[in-house]
Design an enzyme around this catalytic site. Structure first.
Site, PDB file in Angstrom:
ATOM      1  N   LYS A 271       0.682  -6.803 -30.466  1.00  0.00           N
ATOM      2  CA  LYS A 271      -0.208  -7.068 -29.325  1.00  0.00           C
ATOM      3  C   LYS A 271       0.268  -5.696 -28.147  1.00  0.00           C
ATOM      4  CE  LYS A 271       0.603 -12.207 -29.307  1.00  0.00           C
ATOM      5  NZ  LYS A 271       1.370 -13.243 -29.080  1.00  0.00           N
TER       6      LYS A 271
ATOM      7  N   GLN B 183       6.820 -14.651 -25.666  1.00  0.00           N
ATOM      8  CA  GLN B 183       6.617 -14.783 -26.882  1.00  0.00           C
ATOM      9  C   GLN B 183       7.307 -16.034 -27.475  1.00  0.00           C
ATOM     10  OE1 GLN B 183       4.306 -13.202 -29.114  1.00  0.00           O
ATOM     11  NE2 GLN B 183       4.983 -14.782 -30.614  1.00  0.00           N
TER      12      GLN B 183
ATOM     13  N   ASP C  79      -1.634 -16.504 -21.751  1.00  0.00           N
ATOM     14  CA  ASP C  79      -1.721 -17.411 -22.766  1.00  0.00           C
ATOM     15  C   ASP C  79      -2.197 -18.779 -22.459  1.00  0.00           C
ATOM     16  OD1 ASP C  79      -0.568 -16.298 -25.335  1.00  0.00           O
ATOM     17  OD2 ASP C  79       1.556 -16.604 -24.817  1.00  0.00           O
TER      18      ASP C  79
END
Ligand code: NAD
Length: 294
Positions: A54, A98, A121
């Protein structure tokens, strides 16, 4: 007949190129460089791989990546303090924590602490609610990628039968909203669904997000259907090594489907491209700029 392979890698590369061009334009015209903070707690090897790819994709797109690696034993309060600082930092347009987090930290508390307009997200309850009610907001990256991939085969999904296997908050449920917004007729199947093969055989668009290696067999697929495989499953491979397979038995399915995503190289690369898309969208919204058509 052999299915057309939906090449997620090249479709994602194309999208990332368009995003990079827009980032360069934003910097030239508005001195704005979108930035994303990526927070990792502990040393989960799979998380480290995801975070690395990422951060690389963010840098390749000309955006700023602010990486925060915290020890496994960090307290929830310390993590929430960091989130508060990132929420207040104007250089940070997107925040990604994460998952999974260690067991002593309540992931729901952490996700809810992220400012909704920085929640790239798309997991914040406010964004989930906005999405469910058709209001603008940030949408989870993997489901967004799935729909963009399906639309490379058929740009209009209106009236099609779409079957989603899996009802998780991060993939299955947001997929339902996205497919409804495309005017598809949507069925969500899950672990208690009766006659799953029969339900799947109705699908013009079949999306599998289960986490069970090669569970969807070739004879579950309607001839000519679009098949999007979200699953990432590690199974024993040759010479003691492991390999990654999806939720769909690819070799069987490609003989029946009209188009299918491979694993790896399908949904995975699109998930990262959609993270960049969300960061760009968040940066535009936070700076009062309209979001460009890409
Ligand atoms: P999850 O475990 O939260 O949800 C799985 C869903 O599958 C559940 O809703 C469950 O009802 C359903 N299910 C389980 N067993 C079933 C069965 N026998 N029959 C029918 N339905 C069944 O998983 P998730 O987070 O939604 O992820 C699903 C898969 O997608 C995993 O393999 C995950 O690794 C992968 N994934 C990939 C990406 C990507 O970028 N490619 C992103 C997220 C998740």
């Amino acid at each position: 007949m052999t299915a057309r392979i939906i090449d997620g890698k090249s479709i994602a590369a194309d999208l990332r190129g368009k995003i990079a061009a827009e980032v360069a334009r934003l910097q030239a015209a508005h001195q704005l460089v979108p930035g994303i903070a990526v927070v990792q707690v502990g040393d989960n090897p799979a998380s480290s791989v995801y975070v690395k790819s990422k951060s690389k994709a963010v840098a390749d797109a000309g955006m700023r990546a602010f990486d925060h690696k915290l020890p496994e034993n960090v307290s929830e309060a310390e993590l929430l303090t960091l989130i508060g600082l990132l929420n207040a930092d104007p250089k940070v347009n997107g925040i990604l924590v994460q998952l999974p987090l260690p067991a002593h930290i309540d992931a729901q508390n952490v996700v809810a602490a992220i400012a909704a307009d920085k929640d790239v997200d798309g997991f914040h309850p406010l964004n989930a609610g906005r999405h469910a009610t058709g209001l603008p907001g940030l949408v989870p990256c993997t489901p967004l990628g799935c729909v963009l991939l399906a639309k490379t085969v058929l740009p209009l999904l209106a009236g099609l039968e779409a079957v989603v296997i899996g009802r998780s908050n991060i993939v299955g449920k947001p997929l339902v909203q996205l497919l409804l917004a495309e005017n598809a007729t949507v069925t969500v199947a899950h672990s208690k669904t009766r006659d799953l093969p029969g339900v799947c055989r109705r699908a013009d668009v079949l999306i599998a997000a289960i986490g069970r290696p090669e569970m969807v067999r070739g004879d579950w697929i309607k001839p000519g259907a679009i098949v999007i495989d979200v699953g990432i499953n590690r199974v024993p491979g040759e010479a003691g090594k492991s390999r990654i397979v999806g939720d769909v038995a690819f070799a069987e399915a490609e003989k029946i489907a009209g188009a299918i995503t491979p694993v790896p190289g399908g949904v995975g690369p699109m998930t990262i491209a959609c993270l960049l898309l969300n960061t760009l969208r968040a940066a535009c919204a936070q700076n009062g700029l309209s979001f460009p058509a890409l």
